[in-house]
Design a protein around this motif. Structure first.
Motif, PDB file in Angstrom:
ATOM      1  N   TYR A  39       0.845  -1.188   0.000  1.00 24.03           N
ATOM      2  CA  TYR A  39       0.000   0.000   0.000  1.00 24.03           C
ATOM      3  C   TYR A  39       0.879   1.235   0.000  1.00 24.03           C
ATOM      4  O   TYR A  39       1.848   1.323   0.758  1.00 24.03           O
ATOM      5  N   ASN A  40       0.542   2.184  -0.871  1.00 24.83           N
ATOM      6  CA  ASN A  40       1.272   3.438  -0.959  1.00 24.83           C
ATOM      7  C   ASN A  40       0.453   4.501  -0.213  1.00 24.83           C
ATOM      8  O   ASN A  40      -0.579   4.926  -0.707  1.00 24.83           O
ATOM      9  N   PRO A  41       0.900   4.916   0.973  1.00 29.84           N
ATOM     10  CA  PRO A  41       0.101   5.847   1.773  1.00 29.84           C
ATOM     11  C   PRO A  41       0.059   7.248   1.175  1.00 29.84           C
ATOM     12  O   PRO A  41       0.949   7.647   0.422  1.00 29.84           O
ATOM     13  N   THR A  42      -0.979   7.983   1.549  1.00 31.27           N
ATOM     14  CA  THR A  42      -1.075   9.380   1.141  1.00 31.27           C
ATOM     15  C   THR A  42       0.021  10.181   1.844  1.00 31.27           C
ATOM     16  O   THR A  42       0.573   9.744   2.863  1.00 31.27           O
ATOM     17  N   LEU A  43       0.290  11.358   1.318  1.00 36.35           N
ATOM     18  CA  LEU A  43       1.276  12.236   1.947  1.00 36.35           C
ATOM     19  C   LEU A  43       0.842  12.589   3.365  1.00 36.35           C
ATOM     20  O   LEU A  43       1.664  12.603   4.284  1.00 36.35           O
ATOM     21  N   LYS A  44      -0.454  12.829   3.563  1.00 33.34           N
ATOM     22  CA  LYS A  44      -0.954  13.160   4.893  1.00 33.34           C
ATOM     23  C   LYS A  44      -0.678  12.018   5.876  1.00 33.34           C
ATOM     24  O   LYS A  44      -0.229  12.248   6.996  1.00 33.34           O
ATOM     25  N   LEU A  45      -0.923  10.778   5.455  1.00 35.93           N
ATOM     26  CA  LEU A  45      -0.666   9.644   6.334  1.00 35.93           C
ATOM     27  C   LEU A  45       0.830   9.490   6.597  1.00 35.93           C
ATOM     28  O   LEU A  45       1.241   9.212   7.721  1.00 35.93           O
ATOM     29  N   CYS A  46       1.652   9.710   5.582  1.00 34.96           N
ATOM     30  CA  CYS A  46       3.112   9.666   5.780  1.00 34.96           C
ATOM     31  C   CYS A  46       3.538  10.677   6.843  1.00 34.96           C
ATOM     32  O   CYS A  46       4.334  10.354   7.734  1.00 34.96           O
ATOM     33  N   ILE A  47       2.996  11.887   6.761  1.00 39.76           N
ATOM     34  CA  ILE A  47       3.332  12.938   7.731  1.00 39.76           C
ATOM     35  C   ILE A  47       2.855  12.548   9.125  1.00 39.76           C
ATOM     36  O   ILE A  47       3.585  12.713  10.111  1.00 39.76           O
ATOM     37  N   ASP A  48       1.645  11.994   9.216  1.00 42.02           N
ATOM     38  CA  ASP A  48       1.117  11.558  10.518  1.00 42.02           C
ATOM     39  C   ASP A  48       2.004  10.480  11.140  1.00 42.02           C
ATOM     40  O   ASP A  48       2.318  10.523  12.331  1.00 42.02           O
ATOM     41  N   ILE A  49       2.426   9.523  10.332  1.00 44.20           N
ATOM     42  CA  ILE A  49       3.298   8.450  10.820  1.00 44.20           C
ATOM     43  C   ILE A  49       4.620   9.040  11.300  1.00 44.20           C
ATOM     44  O   ILE A  49       5.125   8.674  12.371  1.00 44.20           O
ATOM     45  N   CYS A  50       5.186   9.956  10.527  1.00 41.20           N
ATOM     46  CA  CYS A  50       6.457  10.588  10.904  1.00 41.20           C
ATOM     47  C   CYS A  50       6.342  11.326  12.230  1.00 41.20           C
ATOM     48  O   CYS A  50       7.242  11.246  13.066  1.00 41.20           O
ATOM     49  N   LYS A  51       5.245  12.038  12.428  1.00 43.59           N
ATOM     50  CA  LYS A  51       5.054  12.772  13.680  1.00 43.59           C
ATOM     51  C   LYS A  51       4.992  11.820  14.863  1.00 43.59           C
ATOM     52  O   LYS A  51       5.622  12.063  15.898  1.00 43.59           O
ATOM     53  N   VAL A  52       4.256  10.730  14.722  1.00 44.87           N
ATOM     54  CA  VAL A  52       4.120   9.763  15.817  1.00 44.87           C
ATOM     55  C   VAL A  52       5.460   9.096  16.122  1.00 44.87           C
ATOM     56  O   VAL A  52       5.807   8.874  17.291  1.00 44.87           O
ATOM     57  N   LEU A  53       6.239   8.799  15.082  1.00 46.82           N
ATOM     58  CA  LEU A  53       7.511   8.092  15.275  1.00 46.82           C
ATOM     59  C   LEU A  53       8.702   9.036  15.444  1.00 46.82           C
ATOM     60  O   LEU A  53       9.841   8.571  15.569  1.00 46.82           O
ATOM     61  N   ASP A  54       8.463  10.336  15.457  1.00 48.44           N
ATOM     62  CA  ASP A  54       9.537  11.337  15.592  1.00 48.44           C
ATOM     63  C   ASP A  54      10.619  11.170  14.532  1.00 48.44           C
ATOM     64  O   ASP A  54      11.817  11.184  14.834  1.00 48.44           O
ATOM     65  N   LYS A  55      10.188  11.015  13.299  1.00 42.42           N
ATOM     66  CA  LYS A  55      11.106  10.865  12.170  1.00 42.42           C
ATOM     67  C   LYS A  55      10.709  11.846  11.083  1.00 42.42           C
ATOM     68  O   LYS A  55       9.609  12.392  11.086  1.00 42.42           O
ATOM     69  N   THR A  56      11.601  12.063  10.125  1.00 38.73           N
ATOM     70  CA  THR A  56      11.289  12.914   8.984  1.00 38.73           C
ATOM     71  C   THR A  56      10.784  12.055   7.826  1.00 38.73           C
ATOM     72  O   THR A  56      10.970  10.834   7.818  1.00 38.73           O
ATOM     73  N   LEU A  57      10.172  12.711   6.847  1.00 42.46           N
ATOM     74  CA  LEU A  57       9.748  11.988   5.647  1.00 42.46           C
ATOM     75  C   LEU A  57      10.936  11.321   4.969  1.00 42.46           C
ATOM     76  O   LEU A  57      10.839  10.179   4.511  1.00 42.46           O
ATOM     77  N   ASP A  58      12.061  12.029   4.905  1.00 45.02           N
ATOM     78  CA  ASP A  58      13.262  11.457   4.286  1.00 45.02           C
ATOM     79  C   ASP A  58      13.708  10.187   5.004  1.00 45.02           C
ATOM     80  O   ASP A  58      14.127   9.224   4.365  1.00 45.02           O
ATOM     81  N   GLU A  59      13.643  10.192   6.318  1.00 41.70           N
ATOM     82  CA  GLU A  59      14.108   9.040   7.086  1.00 41.70           C
ATOM     83  C   GLU A  59      13.234   7.800   6.877  1.00 41.70           C
ATOM     84  O   GLU A  59      13.750   6.688   6.931  1.00 41.70           O
ATOM     85  N   LEU A  60      11.954   7.994   6.644  1.00 37.60           N
ATOM     86  CA  LEU A  60      11.059   6.838   6.566  1.00 37.60           C
ATOM     87  C   LEU A  60      10.591   6.470   5.165  1.00 37.60           C
ATOM     88  O   LEU A  60      10.353   5.294   4.895  1.00 37.60           O
ATOM     89  N   PHE A  61      10.441   7.462   4.273  1.00 35.75           N
ATOM     90  CA  PHE A  61       9.762   7.164   3.029  1.00 35.75           C
ATOM     91  C   PHE A  61      10.557   7.414   1.749  1.00 35.75           C
ATOM     92  O   PHE A  61      10.117   7.027   0.684  1.00 35.75           O
ATOM     93  N   TRP A  62      11.693   8.066   1.824  1.00 36.88           N
ATOM     94  CA  TRP A  62      12.491   8.303   0.628  1.00 36.88           C
ATOM     95  C   TRP A  62      13.860   7.717   0.784  1.00 36.88           C
ATOM     96  O   TRP A  62      14.392   7.622   1.878  1.00 36.88           O
ATOM     97  N   GLU A  63      14.431   7.358  -0.350  1.00 32.85           N
ATOM     98  CA  GLU A  63      15.754   6.728  -0.345  1.00 32.85           C
ATOM     99  C   GLU A  63      16.854   7.762  -0.317  1.00 32.85           C
ATOM    100  O   GLU A  63      16.743   8.822  -0.808  1.00 32.85           O
TER     101      GLU A  63
END
Length: 63
Positions: A39-63
């Motif tokens: 499943y490819n999450p929406t940008l909003k869901l990616c941001i929500d996940i990052c906030k909960v896990l204290d990570k950046t989008l780069d750290e979790l979703f981009w290479e």
């Protein structure tokens, strides 16, 4: 592609898939599908996940 970075970040916080799902307002199955690469999450869901896990989008979703 599997999202092992998200799975590792979740494990570091000692969150279950259900814990993360509840914090983000989605189902456990959605978190599982993201981690498995089914499943490819929406940008909003990616941001929500990052906030909960204290990570950046780069750290979790981009290479």
């Amino acid at each position: 592609m599997k999202n092992l970075k998200m799975k590792a970040a979740r494990a570091l916080k000692d969150y279950s898939q259900d814990d993360l799902a509840k914090a983000c307002g989605v189902s456990r199955q959605t978190i599982n599908a993201i981690e498995k690469g089914d499943y490819n999450p929406t940008l909003k869901l990616c941001i929500d996940i990052c906030k909960v896990l204290d990570k950046t989008l780069d750290e979790l979703f981009w290479e």
